[in-house]
Design a protein around this motif. Structure first.
Motif, PDB file in Angstrom:
ATOM      1  N   LEU A 164       0.832  -1.188   0.000  1.00 50.71           N
ATOM      2  CA  LEU A 164       0.000   0.000   0.000  1.00 50.71           C
ATOM      3  C   LEU A 164       0.874   1.248   0.000  1.00 50.71           C
ATOM      4  CD1 LEU A 164      -3.023   0.350   0.101  1.00 50.71           C
ATOM      5  CD2 LEU A 164      -2.846   0.667   2.570  1.00 50.71           C
ATOM      6  N   GLY A 165       1.906   1.217   0.826  1.00 50.06           N
ATOM      7  CA  GLY A 165       2.887   2.305   0.870  1.00 50.06           C
ATOM      8  C   GLY A 165       2.276   3.652   1.131  1.00 50.06           C
ATOM      9  N   ALA A 166       2.676   4.614   0.318  1.00 47.66           N
ATOM     10  CA  ALA A 166       2.260   6.002   0.528  1.00 47.66           C
ATOM     11  C   ALA A 166       0.757   6.188   0.306  1.00 47.66           C
ATOM     12  CB  ALA A 166       3.045   6.922  -0.378  1.00 47.66           C
ATOM     13  N   GLN A 167       0.145   5.228  -0.397  1.00 50.66           N
ATOM     14  CA  GLN A 167      -1.303   5.299  -0.615  1.00 50.66           C
ATOM     15  C   GLN A 167      -2.076   5.276   0.697  1.00 50.66           C
ATOM     16  OE1 GLN A 167      -1.814   2.067  -3.800  1.00 50.66           O
ATOM     17  NE2 GLN A 167      -3.525   3.477  -4.070  1.00 50.66           N
ATOM     18  N   ALA A 168      -1.432   4.737   1.716  1.00 47.61           N
ATOM     19  CA  ALA A 168      -2.065   4.670   3.024  1.00 47.61           C
ATOM     20  C   ALA A 168      -2.544   6.057   3.449  1.00 47.61           C
ATOM     21  CB  ALA A 168      -1.084   4.115   4.059  1.00 47.61           C
ATOM     22  N   LYS A 169      -1.831   7.064   2.985  1.00 49.69           N
ATOM     23  CA  LYS A 169      -2.212   8.443   3.304  1.00 49.69           C
ATOM     24  C   LYS A 169      -3.650   8.728   2.861  1.00 49.69           C
ATOM     25  CE  LYS A 169      -1.143  13.189   1.982  1.00 49.69           C
ATOM     26  NZ  LYS A 169      -0.377  14.017   1.042  1.00 49.69           N
TER      27      LYS A 169
ATOM     28  N   VAL B  90      13.797  16.978  13.498  1.00 48.02           N
ATOM     29  CA  VAL B  90      14.275  15.635  13.849  1.00 48.02           C
ATOM     30  C   VAL B  90      13.861  14.612  12.805  1.00 48.02           C
ATOM     31  CG1 VAL B  90      14.684  14.181  15.849  1.00 48.02           C
ATOM     32  CG2 VAL B  90      13.410  16.295  16.115  1.00 48.02           C
ATOM     33  N   TRP B  91      12.661  14.760  12.284  1.00 49.00           N
ATOM     34  CA  TRP B  91      12.194  13.844  11.238  1.00 49.00           C
ATOM     35  C   TRP B  91      13.155  13.839  10.063  1.00 49.00           C
ATOM     36  CZ3 TRP B  91       8.787  10.077  10.797  1.00 49.00           C
ATOM     37  CH2 TRP B  91       7.745   9.997  11.723  1.00 49.00           C
ATOM     38  N   GLU B  92      13.561  15.025   9.667  1.00 48.60           N
ATOM     39  CA  GLU B  92      14.461  15.120   8.524  1.00 48.60           C
ATOM     40  C   GLU B  92      15.758  14.373   8.807  1.00 48.60           C
ATOM     41  OE1 GLU B  92      15.326  19.124   7.252  1.00 48.60           O
ATOM     42  OE2 GLU B  92      17.022  18.382   6.048  1.00 48.60           O
ATOM     43  N   LEU B 153       5.881  11.088   2.017  1.00 52.24           N
ATOM     44  CA  LEU B 153       4.925  11.639   2.977  1.00 52.24           C
ATOM     45  C   LEU B 153       5.535  12.704   3.878  1.00 52.24           C
ATOM     46  CD1 LEU B 153       3.114   8.359   4.069  1.00 52.24           C
ATOM     47  CD2 LEU B 153       2.442   9.981   2.305  1.00 52.24           C
ATOM     48  N   SER B 154       4.716  13.635   4.301  1.00 55.72           N
ATOM     49  CA  SER B 154       5.156  14.684   5.219  1.00 55.72           C
ATOM     50  C   SER B 154       5.285  14.111   6.628  1.00 55.72           C
ATOM     51  CB  SER B 154       4.122  15.795   5.248  1.00 55.72           C
ATOM     52  OG  SER B 154       2.926  15.310   5.810  1.00 55.72           O
ATOM     53  N   ALA B 155       5.983  14.838   7.487  1.00 52.50           N
ATOM     54  CA  ALA B 155       6.135  14.411   8.874  1.00 52.50           C
ATOM     55  C   ALA B 155       4.766  14.205   9.533  1.00 52.50           C
ATOM     56  CB  ALA B 155       6.948  15.432   9.662  1.00 52.50           C
ATOM     57  N   GLU B 156       3.829  15.105   9.233  1.00 53.98           N
ATOM     58  CA  GLU B 156       2.498  14.982   9.853  1.00 53.98           C
ATOM     59  C   GLU B 156       1.798  13.702   9.421  1.00 53.98           C
ATOM     60  OE1 GLU B 156       2.515  19.128   8.290  1.00 53.98           O
ATOM     61  OE2 GLU B 156       4.157  17.781   8.832  1.00 53.98           O
ATOM     62  N   ASP B 157       1.822  13.429   8.118  1.00 59.09           N
ATOM     63  CA  ASP B 157       1.171  12.216   7.628  1.00 59.09           C
ATOM     64  C   ASP B 157       1.814  10.969   8.220  1.00 59.09           C
ATOM     65  OD1 ASP B 157      -0.737  13.490   6.129  1.00 59.09           O
ATOM     66  OD2 ASP B 157       0.477  13.526   4.305  1.00 59.09           O
ATOM     67  N   LEU B 158       3.133  10.992   8.290  1.00 58.46           N
ATOM     68  CA  LEU B 158       3.822   9.845   8.877  1.00 58.46           C
ATOM     69  C   LEU B 158       3.418   9.662  10.328  1.00 58.46           C
ATOM     70  CD1 LEU B 158       7.436  10.045   7.438  1.00 58.46           C
ATOM     71  CD2 LEU B 158       5.873   8.117   7.299  1.00 58.46           C
ATOM     72  N   THR B 159       3.326  10.781  11.028  1.00 60.85           N
ATOM     73  CA  THR B 159       2.913  10.714  12.428  1.00 60.85           C
ATOM     74  C   THR B 159       1.525  10.088  12.555  1.00 60.85           C
ATOM     75  OG1 THR B 159       4.191  12.719  12.838  1.00 60.85           O
ATOM     76  CG2 THR B 159       2.622  12.082  14.540  1.00 60.85           C
ATOM     77  N   LEU B 161       0.039   8.084  10.489  1.00 58.48           N
ATOM     78  CA  LEU B 161       0.110   6.663  10.154  1.00 58.48           C
ATOM     79  C   LEU B 161       0.703   5.848  11.288  1.00 58.48           C
ATOM     80  CD1 LEU B 161       1.147   6.531   6.399  1.00 58.48           C
ATOM     81  CD2 LEU B 161      -0.995   5.766   7.436  1.00 58.48           C
ATOM     82  N   MET B 162       1.725   6.407  11.913  1.00 58.20           N
ATOM     83  CA  MET B 162       2.356   5.683  13.020  1.00 58.20           C
ATOM     84  C   MET B 162       1.386   5.523  14.177  1.00 58.20           C
ATOM     85  SD  MET B 162       6.310   6.329  13.521  1.00 58.20           S
ATOM     86  CE  MET B 162       7.464   5.667  12.329  1.00 58.20           C
ATOM     87  N   HIS B 163       0.657   6.598  14.467  1.00 60.45           N
ATOM     88  CA  HIS B 163      -0.307   6.498  15.554  1.00 60.45           C
ATOM     89  C   HIS B 163      -1.389   5.473  15.247  1.00 60.45           C
ATOM     90  CE1 HIS B 163       1.094  10.480  17.331  1.00 60.45           C
ATOM     91  NE2 HIS B 163       1.338   9.537  18.211  1.00 60.45           N
ATOM     92  N   LEU B 164      -1.669   5.316  13.987  1.00 70.16           N
ATOM     93  CA  LEU B 164      -2.641   4.332  13.555  1.00 70.16           C
ATOM     94  C   LEU B 164      -2.148   2.919  13.875  1.00 70.16           C
ATOM     95  CD1 LEU B 164      -5.323   4.638  12.110  1.00 70.16           C
ATOM     96  CD2 LEU B 164      -4.136   4.163   9.964  1.00 70.16           C
ATOM     97  N   GLY B 165      -0.857   2.710  13.610  1.00 73.80           N
ATOM     98  CA  GLY B 165      -0.211   1.442  13.957  1.00 73.80           C
ATOM     99  C   GLY B 165      -0.915   0.237  13.372  1.00 73.80           C
ATOM    100  N   ALA B 166      -1.157  -0.747  14.221  1.00 76.98           N
ATOM    101  CA  ALA B 166      -1.709  -2.019  13.770  1.00 76.98           C
ATOM    102  C   ALA B 166      -3.158  -1.873  13.284  1.00 76.98           C
ATOM    103  CB  ALA B 166      -1.640  -3.057  14.882  1.00 76.98           C
ATOM    104  N   GLN B 167      -3.805  -0.764  13.680  1.00 79.66           N
ATOM    105  CA  GLN B 167      -5.173  -0.522  13.216  1.00 79.66           C
ATOM    106  C   GLN B 167      -5.225  -0.395  11.697  1.00 79.66           C
ATOM    107  OE1 GLN B 167      -6.377   2.843  16.046  1.00 79.66           O
ATOM    108  NE2 GLN B 167      -8.272   1.858  15.392  1.00 79.66           N
ATOM    109  N   ALA B 168      -4.103  -0.056  11.119  1.00 79.23           N
ATOM    110  CA  ALA B 168      -4.041   0.083   9.671  1.00 79.23           C
ATOM    111  C   ALA B 168      -4.581  -1.171   8.990  1.00 79.23           C
ATOM    112  CB  ALA B 168      -2.604   0.356   9.224  1.00 79.23           C
ATOM    113  N   LYS B 169      -4.427  -2.281   9.667  1.00 76.20           N
ATOM    114  CA  LYS B 169      -4.928  -3.544   9.136  1.00 76.20           C
ATOM    115  C   LYS B 169      -6.432  -3.456   8.843  1.00 76.20           C
ATOM    116  CE  LYS B 169      -5.689  -8.322  10.533  1.00 76.20           C
ATOM    117  NZ  LYS B 169      -5.649  -9.255  11.662  1.00 76.20           N
ATOM    118  N   LYS B 170      -7.164  -2.912   9.819  1.00 75.92           N
ATOM    119  CA  LYS B 170      -8.611  -2.779   9.638  1.00 75.92           C
ATOM    120  C   LYS B 170      -8.938  -1.905   8.444  1.00 75.92           C
ATOM    121  CE  LYS B 170      -9.477  -3.054  14.566  1.00 75.92           C
ATOM    122  NZ  LYS B 170      -9.677  -2.182  15.713  1.00 75.92           N
TER     123      LYS B 170
END
Lengths: 191, 191
Positions: A164-169, B90-92, B153-159, B161-170
């Motif tokens: 899925l990669g960046a599409q996750a966004k 820091v992200w950079e 992805l931007s730092a915000e989007d990555l953040t 997604l990370m907070h989403l974590g395993a929920q991304a599966k759903k």
DNA sequence: CCGTACTTTCAGGGATTTCTGAAATTAATG
DNA sequence: CATTAATTTCAGAAATCCCTGAAAGTACGG
């Protein structure tokens, strides 16, 4: 395995080099590459013979790999030597490796940062130091939590997510739109 | 900065140790920790004074950090010395670090694996070696692609997604349900 | 161009890490 | 419980990595 073919040697050699760039020594890297690629479990003498370094080095290497939880081993009837192999599943290997590094390196780093953040701030300079350490702490801490969380997923799910990669966004944004369409805030949706 | 406080020293010292577990030497780690935490850009002499190792070591260290693209530098009117600092974000920093490691370690590993996979398979044993190398190649290759992709992805989007974590599966499963509800297969939905 | 301020290079010494071989340890077997 | 097979430990050798100081290089200002 009588002796190593050119191809397998190149493979083993490369992972020796890679290992030495990570915390692992060259020979330990080679031992693991050999066990990874072998179609049959090997005992310490087999490894000594195939890689030609000292028996004691092999012994220490195996011990280290075990401390990384990277080996499976078995005994055979009528043979008191221990036979080693790497897990079948490549995912499992990388997961274990990453988790062990997390525990050995990331966790202690977070501890040090936490301690530093508790120290008193006496000058405006200290305020700045504090802020920078906090930024680093927040990022590492989040990545750490994320990794722990992600480990619950199966290899298949991880594979899907990676593809899925960046599409996750987009998916994320779609989710938020759905929630706001339903008149809910993120906070109202518990887990 | 006249000299280092206990807290900053602990911070710097720890990242020196961490650096030495990764490909970076202790002193290079310390130099970067110092530049990261400093509220003001530093020149090579400042670093030499604050960390008390040799001027030439500082010079080499800075050069190495530059080769990792981890430094920003500036010149000042009436001062011909170069002043260095770490990026604010820091992200950079982590992104750059990870990307550089990807280029230096992952890409070459993939090359070696590709070459090994091209070699002729003469025996049933070779078939097995081939399979194992292929498994490793597939995994590393996918992770590599994923990382390249995720970097957009931007730092915000990555953040998020990370907070989403395993929920991304759903989310992933929800997506698949939506697609099948619409009577489409994954293949029919191009990008 | 010369002097000065700063930076880089690099050979060699020092420190650290890794590997070995001999000796100690453990464990199974008759 | 003695013998033998296998493994581990560990002090020191070997290899590698890191750091230094001296010398060379670069570039700016007069």
């Amino acid at each position: 395995m009588e002796h190593l073919s050119d191809t397998t040697w190149r493979f083993i050699h490369h992972f020796g080099e890679m290992g030495s760039r990570w915390g692992i020594s060259r020979t330990v890297g080679q031992i693991y590459a050999l066990l990874y690629i072998s179609h049959v479990p090997l005992n310490a003498d087999d490894i000594t013979y195939l890689l030609s370094f000292s028996r004691s080095n092999v012994s220490m290497g195996l011990k280290e790999l075990q401390s990384w939880r990277l080996l499976r081993s078995e005994y055979r009837a009528g043979d008191r030597r221990e036979y080693f192999k790497a897990p079948e599943d490549v995912w499992e290997i990388f997961r274990t490796l990453a988790d062990e590094r997390r525990r050995r390196e990331v966790e202690p780093t977070l501890s040090v940062l936490r301690e530093c953040l508790l120290d008193p701030k006496n000058t405006p300079e200290d305020e700045h130091f504090h802020r920078r350490m906090q930024e680093m702490y927040d990022l590492i801490s989040m990545a750490n939590e994320w990794f722990i969380d992600i480990q619950k997923l199966s290899a298949e799910d991880l594979t899907s997510l990676m593809h899925l990669g960046a599409q996750a966004k987009k998916l994320l944004h779609a989710k938020n739109r759905l929630l706001s369409f339903a008149g809910l805030t993120k906070e109202e949706v518990s887990e």
